[in-house]
Write an enzyme that holds these catalytic residues in place. Structure first.
Site, PDB file in Angstrom:
ATOM      1  CE  LYS A  38      -2.613   0.652   3.635  1.00  0.00           C
ATOM      2  NZ  LYS A  38      -2.324   1.923   4.333  1.00  0.00           N
ATOM      3  NE  ARG A  44       9.134  -5.887   7.148  1.00  0.00           N
ATOM      4  CZ  ARG A  44       7.923  -5.367   6.953  1.00  0.00           C
ATOM      5  NH1 ARG A  44       7.681  -4.660   5.865  1.00  0.00           N
ATOM      6  NH2 ARG A  44       6.958  -5.575   7.831  1.00  0.00           N
ATOM      7  NE  ARG A  80       9.168  -4.413  12.324  1.00  0.00           N
ATOM      8  CZ  ARG A  80       8.179  -3.578  12.029  1.00  0.00           C
ATOM      9  NH1 ARG A  80       8.148  -2.378  12.560  1.00  0.00           N
ATOM     10  NH2 ARG A  80       7.209  -3.948  11.208  1.00  0.00           N
ATOM     11  NE  ARG A  89       1.411  -6.440  11.705  1.00  0.00           N
ATOM     12  CZ  ARG A  89       2.483  -6.234  10.940  1.00  0.00           C
ATOM     13  NH1 ARG A  89       3.536  -7.033  11.052  1.00  0.00           N
ATOM     14  NH2 ARG A  89       2.503  -5.245  10.079  1.00  0.00           N
TER      15      ARG A  89
END
Length: 223
Positions: A22, A130, A163, A174
């Protein structure tokens, strides 16, 4: 009655789960079509930093670890929209609830809701690859931009970390939360025939379809 948009001026909302691309799509829309980008998170931080009346009110909540109430977020967004009333704008991160959407509708006619429909399993895999350098914030992706030496930062040689939010179990939670929160909102705008969904697994594949759609919507291809 909400003001009607000028010819060639669009009032748009972009929606998409975390990790859907996004941010990248928004930046391309802003650059290609000169939209004014309105991010609810950025606006909130700016008001708090500048110690505006609304910002001070919001800080009372954030400093206590509480969510800023919907009605206050709505006030912040509407105050920003008044400044760009004659421009095309792209709302990012707002509205989050049907109540906020109704408040927005009471002030503006929304033309389109761009929905990025990226499979959750694709997002989960993308985010789980990531890794970051904690001190600098440099980000690596094991598929697209891996470090020169596995597990090490290219500049310092420090160990890379993942993270907590990027670990598979956190990503799954999430995405489930996003789905639960946004389904009523998508239904609300779908009932108004304002949702346009763009499906795919890669931003570079989805983007040309968004670009063509907006060109036609704005009228850039008209003689």
């Amino acid at each position: 009655m909400p003001p009607k948009p000028n010819l060639g001026v669009l009032k748009a909302i972009i929606m998409g789960p975390p990790g859907s691309g996004k941010g990248t799509v928004s930046s391309r829309i802003i650059k290609r079509f000169n939209f004014h980008h309105i991010s609810s998170g950025d606006i909130l931080r700016n008001h708090i930093r500048n110690k505006t009346e609304l910002g001070l009110e919001a800080k009372n909540y954030t400093s206590s670890g509480l969510l800023v109430p919907d009605i206050l977020v709505t006030k912040l967004i509407l105050s920003e929209l008044k400044l760009v009333d004659q421009l095309s704008w792209l709302l990012d991160g707002f509205p989050r609830t049907v109540a906020q959407a109704k408040d927005l509708d009471a002030n503006y006619d929304i033309d389109i809701v761009l929905n990025l429909d990226v499979p959750f399993n694709t997002i989960a895999e993308r985010i789980s690859k990531r890794w970051i350098h904690a001190a600098s914030g440099r980000t690596y992706n094991l598929d697209f931009s891996p470090p020169i030496e596995p597990g090490k930062d290219d500049i310092t040689g420090d160990e890379l970390i993942q993270r907590e939010d990027d670990k598979p179990e956190s990503v799954k939670k999430r995405l489930e939360l996003y789905s639960d929160m946004t389904k009523p909102l998508l239904d609300y705008y779908s009932n108004q025939d304002k949702v346009v969904s763009f499906s795919g697994t890669e931003t570079n594949v989805i983007w040309p379809h968004i670009e063509t759609y907006l060109e036609q919507k704005i009228g850039l291809n008209e003689e």
